[in-house]
Motif scaffolding. Structure first.
Motif, PDB file in Angstrom:
ATOM      1  N   ASP A  73      -1.541  -2.750  -6.504  1.00 38.43           N
ATOM      2  CA  ASP A  73      -1.888  -3.959  -5.762  1.00 38.43           C
ATOM      3  C   ASP A  73      -1.216  -5.139  -6.446  1.00 38.43           C
ATOM      4  O   ASP A  73      -1.587  -5.522  -7.562  1.00 38.43           O
ATOM      5  CB  ASP A  73      -3.409  -4.142  -5.743  1.00 38.43           C
ATOM      6  CG  ASP A  73      -3.854  -5.253  -4.796  1.00 38.43           C
ATOM      7  OD1 ASP A  73      -3.131  -6.272  -4.690  1.00 38.43           O
ATOM      8  OD2 ASP A  73      -4.905  -5.104  -4.168  1.00 38.43           O
ATOM      9  N   LEU A  74      -0.230  -5.721  -5.778  1.00 36.26           N
ATOM     10  CA  LEU A  74       0.533  -6.812  -6.388  1.00 36.26           C
ATOM     11  C   LEU A  74      -0.249  -8.116  -6.405  1.00 36.26           C
ATOM     12  O   LEU A  74       0.066  -9.012  -7.194  1.00 36.26           O
ATOM     13  CB  LEU A  74       1.861  -7.000  -5.652  1.00 36.26           C
ATOM     14  CG  LEU A  74       3.022  -6.064  -6.036  1.00 36.26           C
ATOM     15  CD1 LEU A  74       3.473  -6.333  -7.466  1.00 36.26           C
ATOM     16  CD2 LEU A  74       2.687  -4.618  -5.830  1.00 36.26           C
ATOM     17  N   LYS A  75      -1.256  -8.237  -5.556  1.00 34.76           N
ATOM     18  CA  LYS A  75      -2.051  -9.460  -5.544  1.00 34.76           C
ATOM     19  C   LYS A  75      -2.913  -9.541  -6.796  1.00 34.76           C
ATOM     20  O   LYS A  75      -3.024 -10.596  -7.432  1.00 34.76           O
ATOM     21  CB  LYS A  75      -2.934  -9.512  -4.297  1.00 34.76           C
ATOM     22  CG  LYS A  75      -3.760 -10.783  -4.182  1.00 34.76           C
ATOM     23  CD  LYS A  75      -4.552 -10.812  -2.888  1.00 34.76           C
ATOM     24  CE  LYS A  75      -5.348 -12.109  -2.755  1.00 34.76           C
ATOM     25  NZ  LYS A  75      -6.122 -12.144  -1.474  1.00 34.76           N
ATOM     26  N   THR A  76      -3.512  -8.422  -7.170  1.00 35.30           N
ATOM     27  CA  THR A  76      -4.404  -8.413  -8.334  1.00 35.30           C
ATOM     28  C   THR A  76      -3.721  -7.861  -9.580  1.00 35.30           C
ATOM     29  O   THR A  76      -4.316  -7.871 -10.663  1.00 35.30           O
ATOM     30  CB  THR A  76      -5.645  -7.560  -8.041  1.00 35.30           C
ATOM     31  OG1 THR A  76      -5.238  -6.200  -7.761  1.00 35.30           O
ATOM     32  CG2 THR A  76      -6.399  -8.106  -6.835  1.00 35.30           C
ATOM     33  N   GLN A  77      -2.475  -7.367  -9.416  1.00 34.55           N
ATOM     34  CA  GLN A  77      -1.728  -6.776 -10.524  1.00 34.55           C
ATOM     35  C   GLN A  77      -2.488  -5.605 -11.156  1.00 34.55           C
ATOM     36  O   GLN A  77      -2.505  -5.426 -12.370  1.00 34.55           O
ATOM     37  CB  GLN A  77      -1.418  -7.823 -11.591  1.00 34.55           C
ATOM     38  CG  GLN A  77      -0.326  -8.816 -11.181  1.00 34.55           C
ATOM     39  CD  GLN A  77       1.044  -8.153 -11.053  1.00 34.55           C
ATOM     40  OE1 GLN A  77       1.608  -7.652 -12.007  1.00 34.55           O
ATOM     41  NE2 GLN A  77       1.570  -8.152  -9.835  1.00 34.55           N
ATOM     42  N   THR A  78      -3.116  -4.800 -10.296  1.00 39.30           N
ATOM     43  CA  THR A  78      -3.825  -3.618 -10.777  1.00 39.30           C
ATOM     44  C   THR A  78      -3.134  -2.361 -10.271  1.00 39.30           C
ATOM     45  O   THR A  78      -2.593  -2.335  -9.159  1.00 39.30           O
ATOM     46  CB  THR A  78      -5.293  -3.614 -10.309  1.00 39.30           C
ATOM     47  OG1 THR A  78      -5.333  -3.717  -8.863  1.00 39.30           O
ATOM     48  CG2 THR A  78      -6.046  -4.783 -10.908  1.00 39.30           C
TER      49      THR A  78
ATOM     50  N   LEU B  79       6.907  -7.329  -2.414  1.00 40.92           N
ATOM     51  CA  LEU B  79       5.467  -7.102  -2.362  1.00 40.92           C
ATOM     52  C   LEU B  79       4.712  -8.274  -2.992  1.00 40.92           C
ATOM     53  O   LEU B  79       3.690  -8.729  -2.475  1.00 40.92           O
ATOM     54  CB  LEU B  79       5.107  -5.801  -3.086  1.00 40.92           C
ATOM     55  CG  LEU B  79       5.411  -4.499  -2.336  1.00 40.92           C
ATOM     56  CD1 LEU B  79       5.299  -3.305  -3.284  1.00 40.92           C
ATOM     57  CD2 LEU B  79       4.459  -4.314  -1.160  1.00 40.92           C
ATOM     58  N   LYS B  80       5.216  -8.776  -4.127  1.00 40.89           N
ATOM     59  CA  LYS B  80       4.572  -9.910  -4.787  1.00 40.89           C
ATOM     60  C   LYS B  80       4.565 -11.135  -3.890  1.00 40.89           C
ATOM     61  O   LYS B  80       3.559 -11.854  -3.797  1.00 40.89           O
ATOM     62  CB  LYS B  80       5.306 -10.227  -6.090  1.00 40.89           C
ATOM     63  CG  LYS B  80       5.049  -9.257  -7.229  1.00 40.89           C
ATOM     64  CD  LYS B  80       5.819  -9.681  -8.469  1.00 40.89           C
ATOM     65  CE  LYS B  80       5.577  -8.721  -9.621  1.00 40.89           C
ATOM     66  NZ  LYS B  80       6.368  -9.105 -10.824  1.00 40.89           N
ATOM     67  N   GLU B  81       5.690 -11.366  -3.227  1.00 35.79           N
ATOM     68  CA  GLU B  81       5.796 -12.551  -2.363  1.00 35.79           C
ATOM     69  C   GLU B  81       4.788 -12.505  -1.216  1.00 35.79           C
ATOM     70  O   GLU B  81       4.389 -13.547  -0.691  1.00 35.79           O
ATOM     71  CB  GLU B  81       7.216 -12.655  -1.798  1.00 35.79           C
ATOM     72  CG  GLU B  81       8.264 -13.072  -2.810  1.00 35.79           C
ATOM     73  CD  GLU B  81       8.049 -14.489  -3.306  1.00 35.79           C
ATOM     74  OE1 GLU B  81       7.668 -15.355  -2.497  1.00 35.79           O
ATOM     75  OE2 GLU B  81       8.225 -14.735  -4.525  1.00 35.79           O
ATOM     76  N   ASN B  82       4.395 -11.290  -0.830  1.00 41.35           N
ATOM     77  CA  ASN B  82       3.527 -11.140   0.333  1.00 41.35           C
ATOM     78  C   ASN B  82       2.148 -10.581  -0.018  1.00 41.35           C
ATOM     79  O   ASN B  82       1.426 -10.118   0.866  1.00 41.35           O
ATOM     80  CB  ASN B  82       4.213 -10.239   1.366  1.00 41.35           C
ATOM     81  CG  ASN B  82       5.490 -10.848   1.912  1.00 41.35           C
ATOM     82  OD1 ASN B  82       5.448 -11.658   2.828  1.00 41.35           O
ATOM     83  ND2 ASN B  82       6.626 -10.466   1.343  1.00 41.35           N
ATOM     84  N   ASN B  83       1.780 -10.642  -1.315  1.00 36.99           N
ATOM     85  CA  ASN B  83       0.485 -10.123  -1.767  1.00 36.99           C
ATOM     86  C   ASN B  83       0.252  -8.705  -1.262  1.00 36.99           C
ATOM     87  O   ASN B  83      -0.825  -8.377  -0.752  1.00 36.99           O
ATOM     88  CB  ASN B  83      -0.658 -11.037  -1.302  1.00 36.99           C
ATOM     89  CG  ASN B  83      -0.643 -12.377  -2.005  1.00 36.99           C
ATOM     90  OD1 ASN B  83      -0.347 -12.466  -3.193  1.00 36.99           O
ATOM     91  ND2 ASN B  83      -0.935 -13.444  -1.262  1.00 36.99           N
TER      92      ASN B  83
END
Length: 287
Positions: free
Chosen positions: A263-268, A244-248
């Motif tokens: 949300d792995l893009k915003t780490q929320t 998930l992190k690799e793909n936002n």
């Protein structure tokens, strides 16, 4: 008894209201879900409706009728081949629009052999939908890893469900972008089994007896525990998080009366406790 689904874009907001109505169902009662206010379906909405319908079927012993389908929603269900589900009776109108949704037909996964075939089909669809992402990078591998791990965990948690029959529902859809956005894929999974809390309670030596649904959900996803013999699920959900992190990516999971959005893009992350219990475990990924 007719239960209206209303007109939310996602039925999460209506699930507790629907589940509350199910408390009065007696065996032999015919239950109908009314889709007449719904114009738009997504993979996660379909999975949620299936899990709710499975719960109704268990309570009533009757097939659940889906009525009021029209336009794109009717075409969508036809395209994912909803007819393969034996506990729902879907009333599709004679006239229905042609759906332009890029969607993978619904998969009913119950064995590792079926999962292998599903992963192969997943790669084929991704290659067709995202040729620019599947040449020379890890997108297909990342998605396949997530599908394998989440379905395997779903089978683990569903195997002590109704009739001791493990079963995971799975489908995905290419989300057509708005102006200026890139295409993304929505991947949805679900089972109607015992859920993560009860699954973990099978390992009393690990002191999982008194966990809430939310604590059990976070223990399984973020710490990697499972009901397998060792109690440790290995790096399955860790692999999901990394992909998930690799793909936002974004993941929503629900089990019993709890859910979280991450949300792995915003780490929320947003945790939620629900008033009612939905059988099994469900997850939706947005990549």
């Amino acid at each position: 008894m007719i239960i209206s689904l209303g007109n939310p874009k996602y039925i999460d907001a209506k699930i507790d209201d629907i589940l509350l109505q199910l408390s009065t169902i007696e065996h032999g009662t015919q239950i109908t879900l009314d889709f007449s206010s719904i114009d738009y379906l997504r993979p996660d909405t379909v999975i949620q409706c299936l899990v709710i319908s499975r719960k109704i079927n268990n309570l009533s012993g009757q097939k659940v009728r889906w009525i009021g389908l029209k336009g794109g929603a009717a075409a969508y269900l036809e395209k994912i081949d909803i007819s393969k589900v034996d506990f729902v009776e879907v009333a599709l109108p004679f006239w229905r629009s042609r759906s332009h949704a890029d969607v993978m037909p619904l998969e009913l996964v119950s064995t590792p052999q079926e999962l292998s075939k599903v992963i192969s089909n997943t790669k084929d669809y991704l290659t067709k939908w995202f040729p620019e992402k599947t040449k020379g990078n890890t997108f297909c591998r990342d998605v396949s890893t997530m599908v394998m791990e989440i379905v395997n965990n779903s089978l683990d948690h569903s195997e002590l469900g109704t009739n001791n029959d493990p079963l995971c529902y799975y489908t995905m859809q290419k989300e057509n972008p708005k102006a200026g956005d890139n295409s993304r894929v929505i991947i949805a999974f679900g089972d109607a089994g015992i859920g993560i809390k009860q699954s973990l309670s099978c390992k009393p030596n690990l002191l999982f007896d008194n966990l809430s649904d939310l604590s059990a959900l976070k223990t399984a996803f973020f710490r990697g525990y499972s009901r397998r013999d060792s109690g440790i699920g290995g790096f399955g959900f860790k692999a999901v998080t990394n992909a998930l992190k690799e793909n936002n990516g974004h993941i929503t999971m629900r089990s019993g009366s709890a859910s979280f959005q991450y949300d792995l893009k915003t780490q929320t992350r947003r945790d939620r406790r629900h008033q009612e219990t939905l059988n099994g475990t469900q997850a939706v990924l947005l990549l």
